[in-house]
Write an enzyme that holds these catalytic residues in place. Structure first.
Site, PDB file in Angstrom:
ATOM      1  N   SER A 136       0.881  -1.176   0.000  1.00 52.28           N
ATOM      2  CA  SER A 136       0.000   0.000   0.000  1.00 52.28           C
ATOM      3  C   SER A 136       0.912   1.218   0.000  1.00 52.28           C
ATOM      4  O   SER A 136       2.090   1.117   0.362  1.00 52.28           O
ATOM      5  CB  SER A 136      -0.833  -0.008   1.279  1.00 52.28           C
ATOM      6  OG  SER A 136      -1.492   1.220   1.458  1.00 52.28           O
ATOM      7  N   TYR A 149      -1.971  -0.599  10.749  1.00 51.89           N
ATOM      8  CA  TYR A 149      -1.965  -1.046   9.345  1.00 51.89           C
ATOM      9  C   TYR A 149      -0.628  -0.678   8.703  1.00 51.89           C
ATOM     10  O   TYR A 149      -0.025  -1.489   7.994  1.00 51.89           O
ATOM     11  CB  TYR A 149      -3.129  -0.386   8.615  1.00 51.89           C
ATOM     12  CG  TYR A 149      -3.272  -0.755   7.153  1.00 51.89           C
ATOM     13  CD1 TYR A 149      -3.657  -2.032   6.771  1.00 51.89           C
ATOM     14  CD2 TYR A 149      -3.060   0.199   6.155  1.00 51.89           C
ATOM     15  CE1 TYR A 149      -3.819  -2.355   5.423  1.00 51.89           C
ATOM     16  CE2 TYR A 149      -3.229  -0.117   4.811  1.00 51.89           C
ATOM     17  CZ  TYR A 149      -3.603  -1.401   4.449  1.00 51.89           C
ATOM     18  OH  TYR A 149      -3.760  -1.717   3.112  1.00 51.89           O
TER      19      TYR A 149
HETATM   20  N1  LIG Z   1      -8.607  -0.746  -1.330  1.00 51.30           N
HETATM   21  C1  LIG Z   1      -7.618   0.032  -0.975  1.00 51.30           C
HETATM   22  O1  LIG Z   1      -7.771   1.249  -0.882  1.00 51.30           O
HETATM   23  C2  LIG Z   1      -6.257  -0.565  -0.725  1.00 51.30           C
HETATM   24  C3  LIG Z   1      -5.150   0.292  -0.799  1.00 51.30           C
HETATM   25  C4  LIG Z   1      -3.889  -0.242  -0.595  1.00 51.30           C
HETATM   26  C5  LIG Z   1      -3.738  -1.594  -0.357  1.00 51.30           C
HETATM   27  N2  LIG Z   1      -4.827  -2.402  -0.279  1.00 51.30           N
HETATM   28  C6  LIG Z   1      -4.601  -3.836  -0.044  1.00 51.30           C
HETATM   29  O2  LIG Z   1      -5.177  -4.582  -1.099  1.00 51.30           O
HETATM   30  C7  LIG Z   1      -5.409  -5.914  -0.657  1.00 51.30           C
HETATM   31  C8  LIG Z   1      -6.794  -6.368  -1.088  1.00 51.30           C
HETATM   32  O3  LIG Z   1      -7.766  -5.594  -0.417  1.00 51.30           O
HETATM   33  P1  LIG Z   1      -8.988  -4.939  -1.171  1.00 51.30           P
HETATM   34  O4  LIG Z   1      -8.763  -3.495  -1.236  1.00 51.30           O
HETATM   35  O5  LIG Z   1      -9.284  -5.672  -2.412  1.00 51.30           O
HETATM   36  O6  LIG Z   1     -10.153  -5.154  -0.080  1.00 51.30           O
HETATM   37  P2  LIG Z   1     -11.368  -6.177   0.000  1.00 51.30           P
HETATM   38  O7  LIG Z   1     -12.308  -5.962  -1.114  1.00 51.30           O
HETATM   39  O8  LIG Z   1     -11.892  -6.040   1.370  1.00 51.30           O
HETATM   40  O9  LIG Z   1     -10.695  -7.614  -0.194  1.00 51.30           O
HETATM   41  C9  LIG Z   1      -9.943  -8.203   0.821  1.00 51.30           C
HETATM   42  C10 LIG Z   1      -9.792  -9.673   0.489  1.00 51.30           C
HETATM   43  O10 LIG Z   1      -8.934 -10.275   1.469  1.00 51.30           O
HETATM   44  C11 LIG Z   1      -9.597 -11.452   1.931  1.00 51.30           C
HETATM   45  N3  LIG Z   1      -9.176 -11.873   3.257  1.00 51.30           N
HETATM   46  C12 LIG Z   1      -9.291 -11.226   4.446  1.00 51.30           C
HETATM   47  N4  LIG Z   1      -8.811 -12.002   5.438  1.00 51.30           N
HETATM   48  C13 LIG Z   1      -8.393 -13.157   4.862  1.00 51.30           C
HETATM   49  C14 LIG Z   1      -7.798 -14.347   5.356  1.00 51.30           C
HETATM   50  N5  LIG Z   1      -7.555 -14.539   6.653  1.00 51.30           N
HETATM   51  N6  LIG Z   1      -7.476 -15.321   4.459  1.00 51.30           N
HETATM   52  C15 LIG Z   1      -7.719 -15.169   3.141  1.00 51.30           C
HETATM   53  N7  LIG Z   1      -8.304 -14.083   2.624  1.00 51.30           N
HETATM   54  C16 LIG Z   1      -8.630 -13.085   3.480  1.00 51.30           C
HETATM   55  C17 LIG Z   1     -11.075 -11.103   1.903  1.00 51.30           C
HETATM   56  O11 LIG Z   1     -11.830 -12.293   1.993  1.00 51.30           O
HETATM   57  P3  LIG Z   1     -13.289 -12.349   2.695  1.00 51.30           P
HETATM   58  O12 LIG Z   1     -14.273 -11.944   1.644  1.00 51.30           O
HETATM   59  O13 LIG Z   1     -13.443 -13.769   3.118  1.00 51.30           O
HETATM   60  O14 LIG Z   1     -13.279 -11.381   3.843  1.00 51.30           O
HETATM   61  C18 LIG Z   1     -11.129 -10.413   0.546  1.00 51.30           C
HETATM   62  O15 LIG Z   1     -11.162 -11.366  -0.477  1.00 51.30           O
HETATM   63  C19 LIG Z   1      -5.203  -5.898   0.863  1.00 51.30           C
HETATM   64  O16 LIG Z   1      -3.939  -6.455   1.156  1.00 51.30           O
HETATM   65  C20 LIG Z   1      -5.234  -4.412   1.208  1.00 51.30           C
HETATM   66  O17 LIG Z   1      -4.503  -4.138   2.370  1.00 51.30           O
HETATM   67  C21 LIG Z   1      -6.084  -1.916  -0.465  1.00 51.30           C
END
Ligand SMILES: NC(=O)c1ccc[n+]([C@@H]2O[C@H](COP(=O)([O-])OP(=O)(O)OC[C@H]3O[C@@H](n4cnc5c(N)ncnc54)[C@H](OP(=O)(O)O)[C@@H]3O)[C@@H](O)[C@H]2O)c1
Length: 280
Positions: A136, A149
């Protein structure tokens, strides 16, 4: 030859968009994982035998082993591991709940470590492979309200930078993806938020949390475009893949500002720093 991609956390968000995009490419074998396999039904419309849908909670070591074994069994290789699964946690540093913060470290850091450790032997044997880790901009820049975080993503940055140097001789590459705010479930259902008990002392925190809640669903980053960019980098720029791939204007600008200011400090204190060494 088709590349085999293994992605964690493909139920929603970045992982989901990437899985959908990859599922539509002819030259991809896709291993899409999620905690609940029913969350992977969206892939059935694309499946012509090149998609494996598997249950994976990255905090479950037995499931990690099972996923790696089944991937190799079906496709023979793992060319790209995308460590995508992750969650957030908003609180002041002072009031962070131990259980919530530790669980986030279990997923964002230890889950990613165990997943990568399970895949590296396969890649070492192949003498090729790419480990993508979703970090991130918060892995580069401290953000008020996200200190815990920040801790997880700074950890990912440091570990991946070090590992990249270790595995380069085995033909394995590493790419850190550093998005700013994207329109996924992250800031909503995937991030617990702890209100402060001291709003008069933590005005910046209160303001930041309010702004986050108001901005849910309106984040500037488009995760579909992120998926296309990640695929394009891997497919068309493999020989010059960046170790750091910022995504979103705030990521590019925030990262640049941070390193400009760090570079200025390093320069300013360079003589002082050198004076702390023993003389030759
Ligand atoms: N969106 C942003 O603004 C942003 C910015 C920078 C970085 N990120 C990073 O991008 C990555 C993906 O997040 P996202 O933005 O796509 O959010 P998201 O839509 O909430 O997706 C998160 C994913 O992680 C899964 N997850 C959570 N805990 C888990 C576990 N114990 N084992 C396996 N899967 C698990 C969730 O599964 P469930 O459906 O089962 O909960 C979901 O599929 C993360 O690492 C996040 O920190 C996001």
């Amino acid at each position: 030859m088709a590349k085999t991609w293994l992605i964690t956390g493909t139920s929603t968000g970045f992982g989901n968009y990437l899985a959908r995009y990859l599922a539509q490419q002819d030259d991809v074998n896709l291993v899409a994982t999620a905690r609940h396999t029913e969350d992977l039904d969206y892939l059935d419309q694309y499946d012509h035998g090149q998609i494996l849908k598997l249950a994976l909670d990255v905090t479950n070591d037995d499931q990690i082993k099972d996923v790696v074994a089944k991937t190799v069994d079906k496709f023979g290789t793992i060319d790209v591991l995308d460590n995508n699964a992750g969650l957030g946690y908003f609180s002041t540093f002072e009031e962070a709940d131990d259980h919530d913060a530790r669980y986030m470290f279990d997923v964002n850091v230890w889950g990613l470590i165990h997943m990568t450790q399970a895949v590296l032997p396969v890649m070492r044997k192949q003498k090729s492979g790419l480990v993508i880790s979703l970090s991130s901009v918060a892995g580069l820049v401290g953000v008020p309200s996200l200190s815990m975080y920040n801790g997880t993503k700074f950890a990912v940055e440091g570990m991946m930078e070090a590992m990249a140097q270790e595995v380069a001789e085995d033909g394995i590459k590493v790419m850190l993806v550093e998005p700013s705010a994207f329109r996924t479930d992250w800031s909503g259902r995937s991030s617990n938020k702890k209100e402060t008990a001291f709003p008069d002392d933590y005005k910046l925190f209160v303001k930041t949390l309010q702004a986050t809640e108001a901005g849910e669903g309106k984040e500037p980053g488009d995760p579909k475009k992120a998926a296309e960019i990640i695929y394009d980098q891997v497919e068309n720029h493999y020989d010059e893949l960046p170790t750091h791939l910022p995504l979103g204007a705030a990521a590019a600008e925030g990262g640049e500002q941070q390193f400009t200011s760090l570079a200025a400090d390093m320069k300013k204190y360079s003589d002082l720093a050198k004076s702390a060494d023993f003389p030759n």
